[in-house]
Design a protein around this motif. Sequence first.
Motif, mmCIF file in Angstrom:
data_model
loop_
_atom_site.group_PDB
_atom_site.id
_atom_site.type_symbol
_atom_site.label_atom_id
_atom_site.label_comp_id
_atom_site.label_asym_id
_atom_site.label_seq_id
_atom_site.Cartn_x
_atom_site.Cartn_y
_atom_site.Cartn_z
ATOM 1 N N ASN A 14 1.038 -0.839 -0.015
ATOM 2 C CA ASN A 14 -0.068 0.075 -0.486
ATOM 3 C C ASN A 14 0.810 1.261 0.271
ATOM 4 N N HIS A 26 -0.653 11.449 -4.867
ATOM 5 C CA HIS A 26 -1.653 10.280 -5.324
ATOM 6 C C HIS A 26 -1.949 9.005 -4.337
ATOM 7 N N TYR A 28 -4.023 6.737 -3.576
ATOM 8 C CA TYR A 28 -4.762 5.437 -3.494
ATOM 9 C C TYR A 28 -3.952 5.042 -4.622
ATOM 10 N N ARG A 29 -2.453 4.172 -4.188
ATOM 11 C CA ARG A 29 -2.304 3.442 -5.675
ATOM 12 C C ARG A 29 -1.652 1.896 -4.980
ATOM 13 N N TRP A 30 -1.269 0.912 -5.073
ATOM 14 C CA TRP A 30 -1.273 0.110 -4.576
ATOM 15 C C TRP A 30 -0.329 -1.144 -5.629
ATOM 16 N N TRP A 102 5.327 3.172 -13.860
ATOM 17 C CA TRP A 102 3.490 3.697 -12.739
ATOM 18 C C TRP A 102 4.545 3.769 -11.548
ATOM 19 N N HIS A 149 -10.831 3.168 -11.240
ATOM 20 C CA HIS A 149 -8.939 2.664 -11.404
ATOM 21 C C HIS A 149 -8.293 4.075 -11.970
ATOM 22 N N GLU A 151 -5.217 3.989 -13.062
ATOM 23 C CA GLU A 151 -3.892 2.738 -14.289
ATOM 24 C C GLU A 151 -4.730 1.897 -13.098
ATOM 25 N N ALA A 170 -1.159 -3.577 -10.371
ATOM 26 C CA ALA A 170 -0.671 -2.283 -9.543
ATOM 27 C C ALA A 170 -1.853 -1.320 -10.199
ATOM 28 N N ALA A 171 -2.328 -0.903 -9.267
ATOM 29 C CA ALA A 171 -2.956 0.389 -9.261
ATOM 30 C C ALA A 171 -3.243 1.166 -9.068
ATOM 31 N N ASP A 172 -4.169 2.424 -9.444
ATOM 32 C CA ASP A 172 -4.964 3.521 -8.582
ATOM 33 C C ASP A 172 -5.894 3.766 -8.346
ATOM 34 N N ASP A 173 -6.610 4.112 -7.400
ATOM 35 C CA ASP A 173 -7.845 4.328 -7.754
ATOM 36 C C ASP A 173 -8.181 5.566 -6.262
#
Length: 173
Positions: A14, A26, A28-30, A102, A149, A151, A170-173
């Motif tokens: 996280n 940002h 909220y990326r994980w 990313w 999302h 990405e 791997a994403a962000d929201d």
Amino acid sequence: MGTTLVHEGAAFVNFRDHAFARPHAHAYRWVDVKRFRIPSEGVSDRDLLAALIAHEQFRDDYAGGGVEPEGTRHGEYWLRCVTPEAYEQIDGERATRLLDAWAEQYGPVPRPLAEALRREAHDALATADSVHHLNGLAEDEYHDWASVHGEFHELVLVDRAAGRLTLLVAADD
């Protein structure tokens, strides 16, 4: 009888747990990591991808709800649209560049976060025999609230020597 994968465990990196030098980054990326034991031999990568897609652990929208055994979404996509053909085989160097670009898009990654990414993602990339990138789906295959999302990047790593398949999201929201 099809190929069966055995879920061995997961890890979650996280980005909110690590301070960035840039305060506007940002939060909220994980990276979500799921590991599976694979059969020792005689199974093609395509069959491993099909087994992964069929696995309960794949039914995850990656938007906070976790795995839904009867779920119809996977990440940004309707589950029914995700097939082995939606994955492009890429080399480990390209996968590493994708993940690093990313991770570093808002600035340098702090050392503790870089160490967590190395441990949970880069080490698995370094030993993978093959890497598959979910890259063959279009916007019309997005589910009804896929835009949550910013990405979404998905890599499937096959390490035959270790008998392991690793799903990296791997994403962000």
